[in-house]
Each structure stands twice: as structure tokens, then as C-alpha cells.
Design a protein around this motif. Structure first.
Motif, mmCIF file in Angstrom:
data_model
loop_
_atom_site.group_PDB
_atom_site.id
_atom_site.type_symbol
_atom_site.label_atom_id
_atom_site.label_comp_id
_atom_site.label_asym_id
_atom_site.label_seq_id
_atom_site.Cartn_x
_atom_site.Cartn_y
_atom_site.Cartn_z
ATOM 1 N N GLU A 89 0.822 -1.210 0.000
ATOM 2 C CA GLU A 89 0.000 0.000 0.000
ATOM 3 C C GLU A 89 0.857 1.262 0.000
ATOM 4 O OE1 GLU A 89 -3.296 0.755 -0.434
ATOM 5 O OE2 GLU A 89 -3.167 -1.303 -1.161
ATOM 6 N N LYS A 90 2.116 1.143 0.419
ATOM 7 C CA LYS A 90 3.034 2.286 0.372
ATOM 8 C C LYS A 90 3.342 2.706 -1.064
ATOM 9 C CE LYS A 90 5.380 1.012 4.701
ATOM 10 N NZ LYS A 90 4.669 -0.264 4.944
ATOM 11 N N LEU A 91 3.029 1.850 -2.024
ATOM 12 C CA LEU A 91 3.317 2.155 -3.429
ATOM 13 C C LEU A 91 2.227 3.005 -4.085
ATOM 14 C CD1 LEU A 91 4.612 -1.366 -4.609
ATOM 15 C CD2 LEU A 91 5.944 0.574 -3.763
ATOM 16 N N TRP A 92 1.087 3.141 -3.426
ATOM 17 C CA TRP A 92 -0.017 3.945 -3.979
ATOM 18 C C TRP A 92 0.290 5.430 -3.750
ATOM 19 C CZ3 TRP A 92 -4.478 2.742 -6.648
ATOM 20 C CH2 TRP A 92 -5.460 3.727 -6.752
ATOM 21 N N ASN A 93 0.203 6.216 -4.824
ATOM 22 C CA ASN A 93 0.410 7.673 -4.718
ATOM 23 C C ASN A 93 1.711 8.022 -3.990
ATOM 24 O OD1 ASN A 93 -1.793 8.561 -6.166
ATOM 25 N ND2 ASN A 93 -3.063 9.002 -4.384
ATOM 26 N N GLN A 94 2.814 7.439 -4.447
ATOM 27 C CA GLN A 94 4.096 7.711 -3.786
ATOM 28 C C GLN A 94 4.568 9.151 -4.005
ATOM 29 O OE1 GLN A 94 7.188 4.394 -3.798
ATOM 30 N NE2 GLN A 94 5.929 3.846 -5.551
ATOM 31 N N ALA A 95 4.717 9.520 -5.264
ATOM 32 C CA ALA A 95 5.205 10.869 -5.597
ATOM 33 C C ALA A 95 4.238 11.525 -6.568
ATOM 34 C CB ALA A 95 6.611 10.785 -6.190
ATOM 35 N N TRP A 96 2.988 11.139 -6.483
ATOM 36 C CA TRP A 96 1.946 11.658 -7.350
ATOM 37 C C TRP A 96 0.633 11.619 -6.572
ATOM 38 C CZ3 TRP A 96 4.911 7.328 -8.084
ATOM 39 C CH2 TRP A 96 4.288 6.088 -7.892
ATOM 40 N N ASP A 141 -2.710 11.330 -8.273
ATOM 41 C CA ASP A 141 -3.889 10.952 -9.058
ATOM 42 C C ASP A 141 -4.168 9.463 -9.059
ATOM 43 O OD1 ASP A 141 -1.615 10.448 -10.447
ATOM 44 O OD2 ASP A 141 -2.189 11.482 -12.280
ATOM 45 N N GLY A 142 -3.549 8.702 -8.159
ATOM 46 C CA GLY A 142 -3.861 7.289 -8.011
ATOM 47 C C GLY A 142 -2.887 6.363 -8.704
ATOM 48 N N GLY A 143 -3.040 5.076 -8.423
ATOM 49 C CA GLY A 143 -2.207 4.053 -9.040
ATOM 50 C C GLY A 143 -1.001 3.688 -8.189
ATOM 51 N N THR A 172 -9.946 6.713 -15.127
ATOM 52 C CA THR A 172 -9.754 8.168 -15.071
ATOM 53 C C THR A 172 -8.551 8.649 -15.868
ATOM 54 O OG1 THR A 172 -8.329 8.117 -13.094
ATOM 55 C CG2 THR A 172 -10.723 8.185 -12.735
ATOM 56 N N VAL A 173 -7.714 7.743 -16.336
ATOM 57 C CA VAL A 173 -6.451 8.145 -16.966
ATOM 58 C C VAL A 173 -6.596 8.171 -18.484
ATOM 59 C CG1 VAL A 173 -5.075 7.241 -15.064
ATOM 60 C CG2 VAL A 173 -5.632 5.739 -16.998
ATOM 61 N N PRO A 174 -5.705 8.901 -19.187
ATOM 62 C CA PRO A 174 -5.719 8.849 -20.651
ATOM 63 C C PRO A 174 -5.625 7.409 -21.145
ATOM 64 C CG PRO A 174 -4.293 10.623 -19.902
ATOM 65 C CD PRO A 174 -4.699 9.858 -18.674
ATOM 66 N N GLY A 175 -6.457 7.081 -22.104
ATOM 67 C CA GLY A 175 -6.541 5.710 -22.596
ATOM 68 C C GLY A 175 -7.749 4.966 -22.078
#
Length: 673
Positions: free
Chosen positions: A496-503, A505-507, A552-555
Motif C-alpha cells: 500500500e506504500k506504493l499507492w500515490n508515492q510521488a503523485w 492521481d492514483g495508481g 480516469t487516466v488517458p486511454g
């Protein structure tokens, strides 16, 4: 040592027409193809690049976006757009809302584009009319939305070839124009023609009728299934070639292709799955059992030791779904070599019994600070691959090999799960790797010759951490350990530490962002590793969070996702491309984990999950010469829980059923708690 220049590219998106960029604002790409031709319909609705552009490629030749056969260095894809000219207005570009979707109600892939320009409402339809010719069809329907007759011209083209058609259209009437795009005999040029009519061949309709279909009663899941089912086979060439990330790497990776073969197999594209697997065995597996990686042979310290296991796992999956053993007997020597290769003495860490070298799952190596040691994913896929090879050997009466590989699989699995000095878990759940001395490698220190781009996290100051890593959930997703085990719970808490690390908008990132030699950002297909794991553990809220983020992302409009979402330093890092592996992961999530179709050697195992928000699932899959039609719904009372079928149910419970194989079509109804 791997040459770091392999990862350096000179494709500068700032040079040339905006259409040269893969990541235009809010862009989506709809992929079509039949192995002989590949197309991507570009939808760029927000002012960057051609709003509706057509990229056509030869699938046998991997290349950058600017190398598409319909791309012009000066005008990009502008010539491929429909331009309408009518008096008294002279509108030539798309105005108003631009809508694009996979056309509903059709059993084969059709891209529908809706837009308005001047006096016209326009609808465009793109599709492959047959399976055996390098042709893309484009049907244009123009409706006169005025109260007078209009004289107009339609213009479009490919490079310097232009279609220029005049027509007259009365109020509320529709004009149909059919455009045909064909690769010439050299495969290097596109011919465009206006033809009087168009249609889809009967073989094409029958082909798609025989493939998997599913309805989840959920717009998101239905869209993801359709988009993945349509686009995954579209990007595979007739010879079985596919870019590991379209327009990005221009290289092939055996592990990626093995997972594509899994996605193709379970969605009913058995012929294309065979094409990939057959080519991997013929051209990628060497006589000694090594597998070519990124189109190159590697030294023992640079081999991705999970590749052999991934291929063997995909082969077993193909054989169990199709019932065909032909590929085993045809390629037995290569299969045996691939199974034995990871067991070579050069990889053996004698004190632990595991496999060791200097490569890790995502491709980082010695120059990035990876020390020689035992990687979790290498043990996982080697153990699963040897188990798969044992099954394949048993099916063709190779008892000595079957027994040996089964024993070796169990040995590696036990060593990996051992809680002693070298086991690959601790209080955080699964950890990424240990060094030869048994110490967990937590930190990497890149070497100067890594030639890292300025600004990437691994080139900055501070510690560069390896844990957590998204690949650590794969033992859960792959069914290697019980989903209710303590190590599964701890591992998912850690990632869960990998979610929204340096961003924001999710992922999930693929691993701790501080050790990223590329740009920081969220990655769709590793996020789907985690979604698959959450389905197995019953945490559907986290699964839905991932799937909703992808919407929600492009694509999202086309269901074709970029490899990652973030700011690339381009060049020397290549432009981000569309990663086919994501489609395979999506199909595995929907078919294996949610619908629960799991063929085994002697019977079909069905273990469905009716996740919150879904009331009923109806699906159909080709299986061993027949078809299984399944309906999954919620049981209203405890006595109604269970399975019904016109096939033979060997045994069942409230959660799963074992059903005998049949060459005829069978139906199964599951009523779940």
C-alpha cells in the motif's frame, strides 16, 4: 554486463509535428488488426494533435510512432482526418463534442467515432473486414442537419495520396462513403481507395462468435473485458511478433509474450496463443534452454530467471484450456531444456537451495546496484514453471522428468517459504531479494556507468530502497500461497506504500520510487497484480479502487493504457507506449479470478466470485473443443447456494465445483452466498 545503451533512445517528441508524441492531452488509441495489418485510431479531443487520426503499421516491423506508415513528417496525421467543405461555410475540422467507443451490439471489433462539423453530423466506423488480408475499412456516414440541400466535398488521404469526393445531400439524409486502407505487397506503403460498399466476411463473423464473451452488468467491467478481448489479438503479427510496449521499446520480451499467451488462451484466441508459444519455443529458447530477452541473449548474471517459468506456465495453461498436446510433442526438447536451465549449477545458491544472479524482475541489474542474490519472482516462477513442466511431462508419459521437476519445484518453493535465514519473507510479508550472505537487500547504490538521466530518482541523493515491490504480491495472485495466510495479509499491507508515492492521481508504482532509474509514476499492469491479489483475499474495495483509477487516466476511453503515468525524461528515456501485457492482466483478473474458470488436468474447476456491485454475470468460453456457458448470481437463501449443470458435477461446495470435461457445449449455473 547488459549494455545500458539498450535503455537509451533518441526519439525526441519535441521534434516534428505534435502527432509524433504518444502522450497527447487526454488521448486514447483504439487498436485494430488481424496479424497482417495493425491500426490505431487516435482520439485527441483536447487540442493537441490530430483529433481523429489513423495510424497504420506493419505488425511484423516494430517501430516508433513517427514511423507509422500514415505519419507525415510535416503534417503528422492531419491528412488522415476527414475534412468537409461546404458553402456557405468552410468548416474543415472537428467541432463540438467528440465521442469514441467500441461499438456495442457487434460481435466483432468496430470503433465508432461521433463528431460534428459545420452542416453535418458525422459517424465513422473502423474495422478489419476479414482475417487474411492487410486491410482496414473506414465507413463515414454524414448527415445533413440543415433544412436545405448542401453541395459539399469530402477530403482525406494518406501522405501525398488524397481522396476528394463531391456530393449533394438533402436535409436529414445520410451520405455513406467507404474508404479502404491496404498495405501494399512490400508492407511498406499504405494504399487508400474509395470503394462502393463494404462488409465483413463470414469467416470473420464466425471467428469472433466462437471467442469468449462476458456480461458483468457493470459498465466499467464490460468495457474492460471488451477492450482487452478486442485489442490484445489486434497487436500480434501473423508470425507471433509483438512489441513489449507499442512505439516505446521496439523489442520483444519472452515473459511479456508468455503472459499475453495466457490472456489470449483464456479469452478464446487459441490460434494466436499457439502462434506466440510456438514462436517462443522455436526462436527464443536456445538449445541449452536459455531464453532470449529484449531480443538479446544474456550472460548468466543477467538472465531474467523467471522467464523460463513464465513460458512453461503459459504452455500448461494453453494445454489445459485446449486439450491439445501437439505443442508438447512438437517441442519436447525445447520444453525440457527450458525446464532444466534454471537448475544449472551456475545459478544454485547451495546454502538456501534457491536460484541466484544479479538481475531483478523489472530489469535492473548490477549497474543499478543489484547485488548477487535470490530474487523472489525468480523462485516463484521457477517453482511454478517446473510444476507446469511436470504436468506437461505427465501428459506425454515422461514419468522420470515429471517426477524430477515436481521434486525440484517443491524444493525451490519450500526454500522460498522457509522462515529460516534465507527465506524470502519477514514481518513485512514477502521481501524482494536476499544477498548471498542471507541479508535482505534493502538499498541499491548505482554505479557511475549506469548513465542515469539527471532527474530520475535513482540518480538523486539519499537512500534508494528496493522494498516494497509490486511483484511481491504475485505469489498471492498466482495462487502459490493461500490467500488467507498471514504472509499474504502482511504483503498487501506493505505494498500500500506504493499507492500515490510521488503523485496524487492514483495508481501503484512498480516498486519504491526512490530506486526508480526511470521516471516516477503509476503503472497499470503492476497495479493489476495487486487487484488480482485483492480479489483472492476478498478486499473488493481495494480492487474497485484500482479499476476506477484506470477509468480516469488517458486511454480509459479505448481501454488501451500506457505503460505508466508520469513525466518521462524524453530522450534518452523512450516515449511511453501502450503495453499489451495490461490487456492480458485485465483478462486474467476478469476470467480467472472473478468468473473463476480454472481448467485442471482431469476436470474443470470453477471458483467464481460475485464481487460487490455485481448482481449477475453471464459468460461463454471455448474449452477443449466445446463451450462452457456460465451464469453466476446471488443465491437468495442458503438452500439455493451451489452449482447446477447439464455436465457431470464431480464434486461441489458453496464456493466451487469440479465438472467433467465435455466436447459438447455445457451450461453451469452458480448461486453464491
Amino acid at each position: 554486463m547488459v549494455d545500458v545503451k539498450e535503455h537509451l533512445y533518441d526519439d525526441d517528441p519535441a521534434k516534428g509535428h505534435p502527432d509524433v508524441r504518444t502522450k497527447l492531452k487526454d488521448v486514447s488509441y483504439f487498436f485494430l488488426g488481424n496479424g497482417h495489418i495493425q491500426a490505431a485510431v487516435q482520439i485527441a479531443p483536447s487540442g493537441e494533435g490530430t483529433p481523429v487520426g489513423l495510424l497504420i503499421m506493419n505488425p511484423e516491423h516494430l517501430g516508433k510512432k513517427r514511423e507509422a506508415l500514415t505519419y507525415d513528417p510535416d503534417s503528422g496525421l492531419e491528412n488522415t482526418m476527414i475534412r468537409l467543405i461546404s458553402a456557405p461555410t468552410a468548416k474543415t475540422t472537428v467541432t463540438g463534442a467528440l465521442e469514441a467507443r467500441w461499438l456495442e451490439g457487434y460481435e466483432f471489433p468496430v470503433v465508432q467515432i461521433l463528431w460534428q462539423v459545420g452542416n453535418f453530423q458525422a459517424a465513422e466506423f473502423f474495422y478489419c473486414p476479414d482475417l487474411s488480408h492487410p486491410v482496414i475499412m473506414r465507413e463515414v456516414r454524414l448527415k445533413n442537419i440543415t433544412n436545405r440541400t448542401i453541395q459539399a466535398r469530402l477530403k482525406t488521404g494518406v501522405l501525398d495520396k488524397t481522396i476528394d469526393e463531391e456530393f449533394s445531400l438533402e436535409p436529414e439524409r445520410i451520405k455513406k462513403i467507404f474508404l479502404q486502407y491496404t498495405l501494399n505487397s512490400t508492407g511498406k506503403h499504405v494504399i487508400i481507395d474509395s470503394v462502393p460498399e463494404a462488409g465483413v466476411g463470414q469467416k470473420t463473423l464466425q471467428y469472433w462468435k466462437e471467442k469468449a464473451c462476458a456480461s458483468f452488468g457493470s459498465p466499467i467491467l464490460d468495457h474492460y473485458f471488451t477492450a482487452s478481448q478486442f485489442q490484445l489479438p489486434a497487436v500480434i503479427s501473423k508470425s507471433g511478433k509483438v512489441d513489449s510496449s507499442i512505439w516505446q521499446y521496439n523489442r520483444e520480451r519472452a515473459r511479456d509474450q508468455a503472459m499475453l499467451a495466457v490472456g489470449l488462451t483464456i479469452s478464446g484466441h487459441h490460434e494466436i496463443a499457439y502462434r506466440i508459444l510456438n514462436r517462443l519455443l522455436e526462436e527464443f529458447v536456445t538449445k541449452k534452454g536459455d531464453i532470449i530477452h529484449s531480443s538479446e541473449e544474456r550472460g548468466s548474471d543477467e538472465v531474467e530467471l523467471d522467464q523460463n517459468g513464465a513460458l512453461l506456465f503459459a504452455l500448461k495453461n494453453y494445454v489445459l484450456w485446449t486439450g491439445s498436446q501437439e505443442i508438447i510433442t512438437k517441442h519436447w526438447n525445447k520444453i525440457a531444456a527450458a525446464a532444466e536451465f534454471p537448475l544449472s549449477d551456475v545459478f544454485l545458491h547451495e546454502r538456501s537451495g534457491m536460484l541466484a544472479n544479479r538481475r531483478e524482475y523489472w530489469g535492473r541489474q548490477q549497474v543499478h546496484g543489484i547485488v548477487k542474490g535470490m530474487e523472489l519472482s525468480h523462485q516463484l516462477f521457477s517453482a511454478m514453471g517446473l510444476s507446469a513442466a511436470s504436468t506437461l511431462a505427465s501428459l506425454v508419459s515422461r514419468k522420470p522428468e515429471a517426477l524430477r521437476w515436481k521434486a525440484e519445484s517443491e524444493r525451490i518453493k519450500n526454500a522460498m517459504l522457509d522462515k529460516a535465514q534465507y527465506g524470502l519473507s519477514d514481518s513485512r510479508g514477502f521481501i524482494k531479494r536476499r544477498g548471498f550472505d542471507g541479508v535482505i537487500q534493502e538499498i541499491v547504490k548505482p554505479l557511475p556507468k549506469a548513465q542515469l538521466s539527471e532527474g530520475v530518482p535513482l540518480s538523486s541523493g539519499g537512500e534508494h530502497r528496493l522494498n516494497p515491490d509490486a511483484s511481491s504480491v504475485l505469489p498471492i495472485a498466482m495462487g502459490f500461497i493461500p490467500p488467507d495466510s498471514p504472509v499474504a495479509s502482511l504483503t498487501l499491507d506493505s505494498v500500500e506504500k506504493l499507492w500515490n508515492q510521488a503523485w496524487k492521481d492514483g495508481g501503484y508504482g512498480r516498486y519504491h520510487v526512490s530506486s526508480e532509474p526511470d521516471s516516477p509514476g503509476s503503472w497499470p499492469f503492476p497495479s493489476l497484480f495487486i487487484a488480482r491479489s485483492y480479489v483472492e483475499t476478498g478486499n473488493y474495495e481495494k480492487m474497485w479502487r484500482i479499476l476506477k483509477w484506470l477509468n480516469t487516466v488517458p486511454g480509459a476511453m479505448s481501454g488501451s493504457w500506457f505503460e505508466f503515468y508520469g513525466q518521462h525524461l524524453e530522450p534518452p528515456i523512450p516515449q511511453v507506449g501502450i503495453t499489451p501485457w495490461t490487456w492480458a492482466e485485465m483478462l486474467i483478473l476478469l476470467i480467472h479470478h472473478i468468473i473463476g474458470i480454472r481448467p485442471e488436468v482431469d476436470h474443470l474447476r470453477i471458483r467464481p466470485k460475485l464481487i460487490p456491485g455485481i448482481e449477475k454475470i453471464k459468460a461463454s468460453f471455448p474449452l477443449r473443443g466445446g463451450k462452457i456457458n456460465i451464469e453466476i448470481k446471488s443465491g437468495h437463501k442458503k438452500k439455493s447456494y451451489g452449482f447446477r449443470s447439464d455436465g457431470e458435477i464431480i464434486q461441489s461446495s458453496e464456493k466451487e465445483a469440479y465438472i467433467s470435461y465435455s466436447k459438447k457445449d455445457i451450461w453451469v449455473e452458480a448461486s453464491l452466498p
